[in-house]
Scaffold this motif. Structure first.
Motif, short mmCIF file in Angstrom:
data_model
loop_
_atom_site.label_atom_id
_atom_site.label_comp_id
_atom_site.label_asym_id
_atom_site.label_seq_id
_atom_site.Cartn_x
_atom_site.Cartn_y
_atom_site.Cartn_z
N HIS A 47 -7.32 -84.24 6.91
CA HIS A 47 -7.99 -83.40 7.90
C HIS A 47 -9.48 -83.15 7.60
O HIS A 47 -10.30 -83.22 8.52
CB HIS A 47 -7.25 -82.07 8.05
CG HIS A 47 -7.81 -81.20 9.11
ND1 HIS A 47 -7.71 -81.50 10.45
CD2 HIS A 47 -8.51 -80.03 9.04
CE1 HIS A 47 -8.31 -80.56 11.15
NE2 HIS A 47 -8.80 -79.65 10.32
N PRO A 48 -9.90 -82.89 6.36
CA PRO A 48 -11.33 -82.70 6.10
C PRO A 48 -12.16 -83.94 6.45
O PRO A 48 -13.29 -83.81 6.93
CB PRO A 48 -11.39 -82.41 4.60
CG PRO A 48 -10.05 -81.88 4.25
CD PRO A 48 -9.10 -82.57 5.16
N LEU A 49 -11.60 -85.12 6.25
CA LEU A 49 -12.33 -86.33 6.62
C LEU A 49 -12.50 -86.43 8.13
O LEU A 49 -13.56 -86.83 8.62
CB LEU A 49 -11.61 -87.57 6.10
CG LEU A 49 -11.51 -87.69 4.58
CD1 LEU A 49 -10.67 -88.89 4.20
CD2 LEU A 49 -12.89 -87.79 3.97
N ALA A 50 -11.48 -86.06 8.87
CA ALA A 50 -11.57 -86.10 10.33
C ALA A 50 -12.60 -85.09 10.83
O ALA A 50 -13.35 -85.36 11.77
CB ALA A 50 -10.20 -85.81 10.94
N ARG A 51 -12.65 -83.91 10.20
CA ARG A 51 -13.64 -82.90 10.60
C ARG A 51 -15.06 -83.39 10.34
O ARG A 51 -15.95 -83.20 11.17
CB ARG A 51 -13.40 -81.59 9.87
CG ARG A 51 -12.22 -80.82 10.40
CD ARG A 51 -12.02 -79.53 9.63
NE ARG A 51 -13.24 -78.75 9.51
CZ ARG A 51 -13.51 -77.67 10.23
NH1 ARG A 51 -12.65 -77.27 11.12
NH2 ARG A 51 -14.62 -77.00 10.03
N SER A 52 -15.29 -84.00 9.18
CA SER A 52 -16.64 -84.48 8.89
C SER A 52 -17.03 -85.62 9.82
O SER A 52 -18.19 -85.74 10.21
CB SER A 52 -16.76 -84.89 7.43
OG SER A 52 -15.96 -86.02 7.16
N THR A 53 -16.07 -86.47 10.19
CA THR A 53 -16.36 -87.54 11.14
C THR A 53 -16.73 -86.96 12.50
O THR A 53 -17.69 -87.41 13.14
CB THR A 53 -15.15 -88.47 11.28
OG1 THR A 53 -14.85 -89.01 10.00
CG2 THR A 53 -15.42 -89.59 12.25
N ALA A 54 -16.00 -85.97 12.95
CA ALA A 54 -16.31 -85.34 14.24
C ALA A 54 -17.67 -84.65 14.19
O ALA A 54 -18.43 -84.71 15.16
CB ALA A 54 -15.22 -84.33 14.59
N ARG A 55 -18.00 -84.02 13.08
CA ARG A 55 -19.30 -83.37 12.94
C ARG A 55 -20.43 -84.41 13.00
O ARG A 55 -21.45 -84.21 13.65
CB ARG A 55 -19.36 -82.60 11.63
CG ARG A 55 -20.58 -81.71 11.50
CD ARG A 55 -20.58 -80.91 10.20
NE ARG A 55 -19.32 -80.16 10.04
CZ ARG A 55 -18.52 -80.26 8.98
NH1 ARG A 55 -18.82 -81.07 7.99
NH2 ARG A 55 -17.43 -79.54 8.90
N GLY A 56 -20.23 -85.53 12.33
CA GLY A 56 -21.23 -86.59 12.36
C GLY A 56 -21.41 -87.19 13.74
O GLY A 56 -22.52 -87.49 14.16
N GLU A 57 -20.31 -87.35 14.48
CA GLU A 57 -20.40 -87.86 15.85
C GLU A 57 -21.14 -86.88 16.74
O GLU A 57 -21.90 -87.29 17.62
CB GLU A 57 -19.01 -88.13 16.40
CG GLU A 57 -18.35 -89.35 15.83
CD GLU A 57 -19.07 -90.62 16.20
OE1 GLU A 57 -19.54 -90.74 17.35
OE2 GLU A 57 -19.19 -91.49 15.33
N ARG A 58 -20.91 -85.59 16.54
CA ARG A 58 -21.60 -84.58 17.35
C ARG A 58 -23.11 -84.62 17.09
O ARG A 58 -23.91 -84.58 18.02
CB ARG A 58 -21.04 -83.19 17.05
CG ARG A 58 -21.58 -82.12 17.94
CD ARG A 58 -20.89 -80.78 17.76
NE ARG A 58 -20.80 -80.38 16.36
CZ ARG A 58 -19.66 -80.09 15.74
NH1 ARG A 58 -18.53 -80.15 16.39
NH2 ARG A 58 -19.66 -79.73 14.48
N VAL A 59 -23.51 -84.76 15.82
CA VAL A 59 -24.93 -84.85 15.49
C VAL A 59 -25.53 -86.13 16.07
O VAL A 59 -26.63 -86.12 16.61
CB VAL A 59 -25.12 -84.79 13.96
CG1 VAL A 59 -26.55 -85.14 13.57
CG2 VAL A 59 -24.76 -83.42 13.45
N ARG A 60 -24.77 -87.24 15.99
CA ARG A 60 -25.26 -88.51 16.54
C ARG A 60 -25.44 -88.41 18.04
O ARG A 60 -26.42 -88.90 18.60
CB ARG A 60 -24.28 -89.63 16.21
CG ARG A 60 -24.82 -91.00 16.56
CD ARG A 60 -23.82 -92.08 16.25
NE ARG A 60 -22.64 -92.02 17.06
CZ ARG A 60 -22.55 -92.46 18.32
NH1 ARG A 60 -23.62 -92.98 18.89
NH2 ARG A 60 -21.44 -92.38 18.98
#
Length: 120
Positions: A47-60
């Motif tokens: 789950h922490p990896l999925a959250r960081s991926t979603a955060r990175g996509e939001r910034v992108r």
């Protein structure tokens, strides 16, 4: 012997132990419950990896319009493109600046002029 024999043997032993622990609660379906518990544990671990991926996509997604307009100088520097501060061409609703550099010169030299191809 397969490369996967040892990991699957360890996984089988772990699931068997978990099924033994869950047998008083679930009876005959303790193995299925052990698989479900194991799956939930793996998902919680990822789950922490999925959250960081979603955060990175939001910034992108937030930076995408700036990159498309050429206003982000750090992205231009990473690509090795220099932008001149001269006039800006408009194509549709997006502003595009003319890049300066060897690749831009080559692209302009291959573009035919207004009277090219017309035999007179």
């Amino acid at each position: 012997m397969s490369v996967f024999a040892a990991p699957f043997a360890a996984l089988g032993a772990l699931l068997a132990h978990c099924a033994d622990v869950l047998e008083p609660l679930f009876g005959g379906s303790a193995t299925a419950a052990a698989i479900i518990v194991f799956t939930c544990c793996v998902r919680l671990a990822l789950h922490p990896l999925a959250r960081s991926t979603a955060r990175g996509e939001r910034v992108r997604a937030e930076l995408a319009p700036r990159l498309a307009d050429g206003r982000c100088s750090s992205a231009c520097a990473r690509r090795g493109v220099r932008w001149r501060s001269g006039p800006v061409r408009r194509r549709g609703d997006r502003a595009l600046a003319d890049p300066v550099g060897p690749s831009a010169v080559m692209a302009r030299s291959r573009t035919p002029g207004p009277g090219a191809g017309a035999e007179g």
